[in-house]
Design an enzyme around this catalytic site. Structure first.
Site: not given
Ligand code: DOR
Length: 442
Positions: A74, A78, A115, A174, A201, A249, A323
């Site tokens: 997970h 970016r 995402n 996500d 999710h 999560h 995550d």
């Molecule tokens: O806190 C989070 N940030 N939870 C997620 O599920 C997505 C993630 C993000 O992409 O920043």
């Protein structure tokens, strides 16, 4: 560990011999003082006192633990196929920086969420991403494709096409559930038909709240408390379609009860993961600046945290995943949720879960290697002869302090800054190639 010149060594030989480590391989139930021989990209021997024929790079692992390469299933890097280099740098993580952070943290394999901007929602996007990964990725990098186009919860992606792409290992939306029940049922049917695990999710983010389905028993006014409802619904839909479902999560007591019952019914494979921050922090936690630490799902009550730890001991939780969610400082200040985790997860698990005796070392390694590898079919998680040579060497006594200024990640949004930890990876081998040794990346 000896210092060495990795490039020089690789030119000389493609053999690596890891000597005298405590070899822990959950996939074989193995825990013993053994040597591990790597030739090319495979493990060719695991036994006591392997005698070398010809040259090899030697790793003296005395006092260290040798495990199947750690897997983080997970992760958010970016960079997308379209938005690369500079943009991703601005977004505080690139494939290069994120996979370097992974290697530094002991991971040989990461599975990334879709995402990005734009989201990973077609084979074309995966192809673009694959080129970038081939160019700059340091560890094995796989992706989850989104369940719906542009992650808008309306039109289903080409699940059949995506399932044939070697990089795609799961479906994830996500940050959100697919709110429309009928649509989610169809996603489950297609996932099962095409043999792709669902990675769900179950957060009620602002996005999903605006799309509330009246049929769900939401608790109005309590944002982010509908996790058990979405989990219950998605598990039922997965069962009805015989789809494999993995719950990301998990953070609430009631969610664990639903998962416990689903595992007992065993109508379809149901697995779940928990993050180090949900295991170790609770809603009263404030960072050194006195601010609330913002993440989705949010940090929960002491009771929820205790339930997660109980479920961990009981074996209801299958995987620990970070995550890893990098963000810019100004975005964090504005309330963007998420923490980075690739460089802290292993140390936190060893210091806060294994050393106090909450879980055994074997259990921890299983949750961070063999199990995620098996769930997402990542061709790893084993040190058996013939297995791919993805290996992590850990010094369990190495003491260190979390100092994000020294991190490979481009982001600094870590709630564990300043924590003193014991246990750190000291070598990482990916497909037979040493990518990290003594903290130095190749
Ligand atoms: O806190 C989070 N940030 N939870 C997620 O599920 C997505 C993630 C993000 O992409 O920043």
């Amino acid at each position: 560990m000896n210092s060495y010149n990795a490039a020089q060594a690789r030119e000389m030989t493609s053999k690596v011999l890891i000597k005298n480590g405590r070899v822990i391989d959950p996939s074989a139930g193995l825990d013993g003082r053994l040597d591990v021989l790597v030739e090319g990209d495979s493990i060719t021997g695991v036994s006591a006192d392997i005698k070398l024929q010809g040259d090899a790079e030697i790793i003296d692992a005395r006092g260290c633990i040798v495990t199947p390469g750690l897997v983080d299933c997970h992760v958010h890097l970016r960079e997308s196929g379209r938005q690369g280099g500079e943009d991703a740098e601005k977004a505080r993580e690139t494939i290069r920086s994120g996979t370097r952070a992974a290697a530094k943290g002991g991971f040989t394999t990461v599975l990334c969420e879709p995402n990005t901007t734009p989201p990973v929602d077609s084979c074309k996007r995966v192809d673009e991403l694959q080129k970038r990964i081939a160019g700059t990725g340091l560890v094995k990098t796989y992706v989850k494709a989104s369940m719906t186009l542009d992650m808008q919860g309306q039109d289903i992606t080409d699940i059949k096409g995506l399932s044939g792409h070697p990089l795609v290992k799961a479906l994830s939306e996500d940050g959100n559930p697919v709110v429309e029940e009928k649509l989610m049922g169809e996603v489950c049917r297609l996932a099962a038909e095409n043999n792709l695990p669902l990675s769900c999710h179950s957060e009620d983010s602002s996005f999903s709240l605006t799309k509330r389905s009246k049929r769900l028993g939401f608790r109005p006014g309590e944002d982010f408390h509908n996790e058990p409802n979405f989990i219950a619904r998605d598990v039922l839909l997965a069962e009805a379609n015989r789809a494999q479902i993995h719950l990301s999560h998990v953070s609430m007591t009631e969610s664990l009860e639903i998962i416990r019952r689903a595992k007992k019914r065993s109508r379809t494979p149901v697995t779940c993961e928990v993050t180090p921050h949900h295991l170790l922090l609770e809603d009263s936690f404030r960072d050194p600046g006195g601010l609330r630490a913002i993440v989705n799902p949010p940090l929960r009550s002491r009771g929820d945290r205790d339930a997660l730890l109980e479920a961990l001991k009981e074996g209801i939780i299958d995987v620990i995943a970070s995550d890893h969610a990098p963000h810019r400082e100004e975005d964090k200040k504005a309330g963007t949720p998420g923490f980075i985790g690739l460089e802290t997860t292993l140390g936190l698990v060893l210091t806060r879960l294994v050393q106090p005796g909450i879980i055994s070392l074997m259990h921890a390694i299983r949750m961070m290697s063999s199990t995620p590898s098996a769930i997402f079919r990542l061709n790893g998680g084993s040190l058996k002869k013939g297995a791919r040579a993805d290996i992590t060497v850990i010094d369990p006594e190495r003491e260190w302090m979390v100092d994000t200024a020294k991190f490979e990640s481009l982001s600094r949004n870590c709630p564990f800054e300043g924590w003193r930890l014991r246990g750190q990876s000291v070598a990482v081998i990916v497909g037979g190639r040493i990518v990290m040794r003594d903290g130095e990346l190749t």
